[in-house]
Design an enzyme around this catalytic site. Structure first.
Site, PDB file in Angstrom:
ATOM      1  N   GLU A  49       0.838  -1.207   0.000  1.00 51.89           N
ATOM      2  CA  GLU A  49       0.000   0.000   0.000  1.00 51.89           C
ATOM      3  C   GLU A  49       0.871   1.254   0.000  1.00 51.89           C
ATOM      4  O   GLU A  49       0.558   2.246  -0.656  1.00 51.89           O
ATOM      5  CB  GLU A  49      -0.938   0.037   1.214  1.00 51.89           C
ATOM      6  CG  GLU A  49      -1.934  -1.109   1.317  1.00 51.89           C
ATOM      7  CD  GLU A  49      -3.044  -1.063   0.266  1.00 51.89           C
ATOM      8  OE1 GLU A  49      -3.046  -0.171  -0.587  1.00 51.89           O
ATOM      9  OE2 GLU A  49      -3.901  -1.970   0.304  1.00 51.89           O
ATOM     10  N   ARG A  53       0.597   3.663  -3.242  1.00 54.18           N
ATOM     11  CA  ARG A  53      -0.105   4.932  -2.988  1.00 54.18           C
ATOM     12  C   ARG A  53       0.867   6.080  -2.764  1.00 54.18           C
ATOM     13  O   ARG A  53       0.710   7.166  -3.323  1.00 54.18           O
ATOM     14  CB  ARG A  53      -1.040   4.805  -1.773  1.00 54.18           C
ATOM     15  CG  ARG A  53      -2.102   3.738  -1.957  1.00 54.18           C
ATOM     16  CD  ARG A  53      -3.149   3.763  -0.849  1.00 54.18           C
ATOM     17  NE  ARG A  53      -3.918   2.515  -0.841  1.00 54.18           N
ATOM     18  CZ  ARG A  53      -5.156   2.401  -0.383  1.00 54.18           C
ATOM     19  NH1 ARG A  53      -5.776   3.425   0.132  1.00 54.18           N
ATOM     20  NH2 ARG A  53      -5.774   1.229  -0.410  1.00 54.18           N
ATOM     21  N   ASP A 198      -4.855 -10.147  -7.991  1.00 53.96           N
ATOM     22  CA  ASP A 198      -5.076  -9.203  -9.100  1.00 53.96           C
ATOM     23  C   ASP A 198      -3.857  -8.535  -9.744  1.00 53.96           C
ATOM     24  O   ASP A 198      -3.502  -8.788 -10.898  1.00 53.96           O
ATOM     25  CB  ASP A 198      -6.106  -8.127  -8.684  1.00 53.96           C
ATOM     26  CG  ASP A 198      -5.806  -7.448  -7.337  1.00 53.96           C
ATOM     27  OD1 ASP A 198      -4.772  -7.769  -6.729  1.00 53.96           O
ATOM     28  OD2 ASP A 198      -6.604  -6.604  -6.899  1.00 53.96           O
ATOM     29  N   GLU A 371     -12.032  -0.144 -10.355  1.00 55.67           N
ATOM     30  CA  GLU A 371     -11.669  -1.059 -11.449  1.00 55.67           C
ATOM     31  C   GLU A 371     -12.595  -0.973 -12.663  1.00 55.67           C
ATOM     32  O   GLU A 371     -12.134  -1.066 -13.809  1.00 55.67           O
ATOM     33  CB  GLU A 371     -11.607  -2.520 -10.942  1.00 55.67           C
ATOM     34  CG  GLU A 371     -10.449  -2.793  -9.987  1.00 55.67           C
ATOM     35  CD  GLU A 371     -10.643  -2.236  -8.586  1.00 55.67           C
ATOM     36  OE1 GLU A 371     -11.817  -1.943  -8.207  1.00 55.67           O
ATOM     37  OE2 GLU A 371      -9.638  -2.061  -7.863  1.00 55.67           O
ATOM     38  N   THR A 459      -0.816   0.615 -10.325  1.00 51.43           N
ATOM     39  CA  THR A 459      -2.106   0.009  -9.948  1.00 51.43           C
ATOM     40  C   THR A 459      -2.976   0.956  -9.130  1.00 51.43           C
ATOM     41  O   THR A 459      -4.152   0.684  -8.894  1.00 51.43           O
ATOM     42  CB  THR A 459      -1.899  -1.334  -9.218  1.00 51.43           C
ATOM     43  OG1 THR A 459      -3.143  -2.043  -9.189  1.00 51.43           O
ATOM     44  CG2 THR A 459      -1.371  -1.125  -7.804  1.00 51.43           C
TER      45      THR A 459
HETATM   46  C1  DMJ Z   1      -6.241   0.137  -4.951  1.00 46.18           C
HETATM   47  O1  DMJ Z   1      -5.416   0.383  -3.881  1.00 46.18           O
HETATM   48  C2  DMJ Z   1      -5.471  -0.476  -6.104  1.00 46.18           C
HETATM   49  O2  DMJ Z   1      -6.185  -0.308  -7.281  1.00 46.18           O
HETATM   50  C3  DMJ Z   1      -5.177  -1.932  -5.880  1.00 46.18           C
HETATM   51  O3  DMJ Z   1      -4.588  -2.526  -6.996  1.00 46.18           O
HETATM   52  C4  DMJ Z   1      -6.457  -2.680  -5.573  1.00 46.18           C
HETATM   53  N1  DMJ Z   1      -7.197  -2.079  -4.485  1.00 46.18           N
HETATM   54  C5  DMJ Z   1      -7.439  -0.659  -4.530  1.00 46.18           C
HETATM   55  C6  DMJ Z   1      -8.654  -0.245  -5.330  1.00 46.18           C
HETATM   56  O4  DMJ Z   1      -9.693  -1.106  -5.356  1.00 46.18           O
END
Ligand code: DMJ
Length: 492
Positions: A49, A53, A198, A371, A459
């Site tokens: 995270e 982020r 994912d 998503e 992501t």
């Molecule tokens: C985000 O932190 C990122 O997109 C991650 O890959 C998946 N979870 C959240 C959003 O759903």
């Protein structure tokens, strides 16, 4: 010492503020970064995270502010100091601390890091295993930082993870969702493209694109995966033949569970991106031979996009639940089965298509996840089909109607999106600002804002540039030879 706060929402939103030209708010955010942000805190943080982020947010702020200085321009707060870059400085300081995560016997990162102590920490749950997606979703960020700073260690540590994972020879390119930092071996054989699985897949194709398609190893792994998804996870619903990606909780020889996390909806857009590399479908057909495989992949992307949109259409608020269960045939239909889902969603509450979608009570929350709009954005850019913008607009209205808090109080997640009025949660994840709203904005912006063939979004929707490997960097590993029928790892 009392924690000083790490500014998650501030940092995750920096590039959204830039893209939206919100100069005033950006100035405020930057002043906080400059005066108050310190990573020198005795805080345990999640490695993944924090990378996607915070490091991702800072790196993309660096990229946008240097490459697109006309976006939300603000005066330098450190005038006269040549080469000084606040965003990059903060990203590098953070990365130096996060590097402790890779100091495990195998090089697979520990789940957490203590920032102040520069110390990796094994997960307290899951027998110490890290999530596979979390271990393999740090590469775009660390590799870009390596390129910016010339410090090869960032590259090597992130890349090593890919080698360790692949050394397990995952069957059909599908990986169990846990992996041990102690041994580098998978734990169990639960396979899914939803939570904990994912973004491992997402970063395969994006790593290939990040270095301008010069690392074919990642393209090969992605293709193996996509074939594996078709063979083992794709099936169709019983009434209306929607295409779904199910799960294999007991491994590839176990049963297919017709459960799809909303998280899986990154797939339609990512598949389309993998086909054209970010060009439009039209451009792509012109510049190279369009194969049957390309056609089939785009078709799969369109079908999955339709299903993900169905997850929104099937609830009372028009906002998807966290998880949807589908009614599928017994035994499940293979990917080769003829199928044709309806193109329109009949609004009749008794409509046939609804019988294929089930959102259970425990799963009816909506965290304002990105998503589906993320995929709508890719599908719009790549196919140019207006319907993806139309769907996006309808979805945006539902978010505006049901997740806005009274009196301009911001926005909130919902604890139940399948009831009217919806139950609210009094919580907003930073990805609502970093991702969901950014993808909405880009869906309705001109197509040359963040051109898809020049950048990769990490992501967390932070745009990073593609770059050439140059003399310093190369793919430092090879895949171990394996039989065509590759063996699954022995689970521990
Ligand atoms: C985000 O932190 C990122 O997109 C991650 O890959 C998946 N979870 C959240 C959003 O759903």
């Amino acid at each position: 010492m009392a924690p000083k706060g790490l500014g998650w929402i501030i940092i995750d939103s920096l590039d959204t503020l830039m893209l939206m030209n919100m100069t005033k708010q950006l100035t405020h955010a930057r002043a906080w970064l400059s005066k108050s942000l310190t990573w020198d805190q005795d805080q345990d943080v999640n490695t993944f995270e924090t990378t996607i982020r915070m490091m991702g947010g800072l790196l993309s702020a660096h990229y946008l502010s240097t490459t697109y200085p006309e976006l939300a321009p603000i005066p330098d707060d450190d005038p006269g100091k040549p080469g000084e870059d606040l965003y990059l400085e903060k990203a590098k300081d953070l990365a130096d601390r996060l590097m402790a995560a890779f100091e495990s016997p195998s090089g697979i990162p520990y789940a957490s890091v203590n920032l102040g102590q520069f110390k990796g920490i094994e997960s307290h749950a899951d027998s110490g295993a890290s999530s596979t997606a979390e271990a393999a979703t740090l590469q775009l960020e660390f590799k870009y930082l390596a390129k910016l700073t010339g410090e090869k260690d960032f590259w090597d540590k992130a890349e090593k993870v890919m080698e360790m994972i692949d050394d397990n020879a995952p069957k059909d390119g599908l990986v169990p969702i846990f992996i041990f930092p102690s041994t580098g071996k998978f734990m169990g054989n639960n396979i899914r493209l939803g939570s904990r699985g994912d973004s491992y897949y997402e970063y395969l194709i994006k790593q290939y694109l990040q270095t301008n398609k010069k690392e074919p190893i990642y393209e090969k792994m992605w293709q193996e995966t996509l074939e594996g998804v078709r063979k083992n996870l794709v099936t169709y619903t019983a009434n209306s033949q929607f295409t779904i990606i199910g799960e294999r909780p007991s491994g590839l020889d176990g049963e297919l569970s017709p459960k799809m996390d909303h998280l899986v909806c990154f797939m339609p857009g990512t598949i389309a991106l993998s086909v054209t590399g970010g060009l439009t479908e039209k451009e792509s057909r012109k510049v190279r031979k369009w194969t049957k495989q390309d056609e089939a992949d785009m078709q799969l992307a369109r079908e999955l996009m339709q299903t993900c949109w169905g997850m929104y259409k099937c609830t009372k608020t028009g906002l998807a639940g966290e998880i949807t269960y589908f009614k599928i045939a017994d035994p499940p239909l293979p990917e080769s089965a003829p199928h044709q889902a309806p193109t329109e969603f009949d609004p009749d509450p008794e409509a046939e298509w609804r019988k294929d979608f089930e959102v259970r009570g425990f799963d009816s929350h909506n965290l304002q996840r990105p998503e589906t709009v993320e995929s709508l954005f890719y599908m719009w850019r790549i196919t140019g089909d207006q319907k993806y913008r139309d769907w996006g607009w309808e979805m945006f209205k539902s978010f505006a109607n049901y997740t806005a808090v009274e009196d301009g109080g911001g926005f909130t997640s919902l604890s139940n999106a399948d009831t009217l009025p919806p139950a609210t949660k009094d919580n907003m994840e930073s990805f609502w600002l970093a991702e969901t709203l950014k993808y909405f904005y880009l869906l309705f912006s001109p197509n040359d804002l963040m051109p898809l063939d020049k950048i990769v979004f990490n992501t967390e929707a932070h745009p990073l540039p593609r770059f050439d490997l140059g003399p310093l960097f190369s793919t430092g590993w090879k895949r171990k030879p394996r039989d065509n029928e590759s063996k699954t790892s022995t689970a521990h």
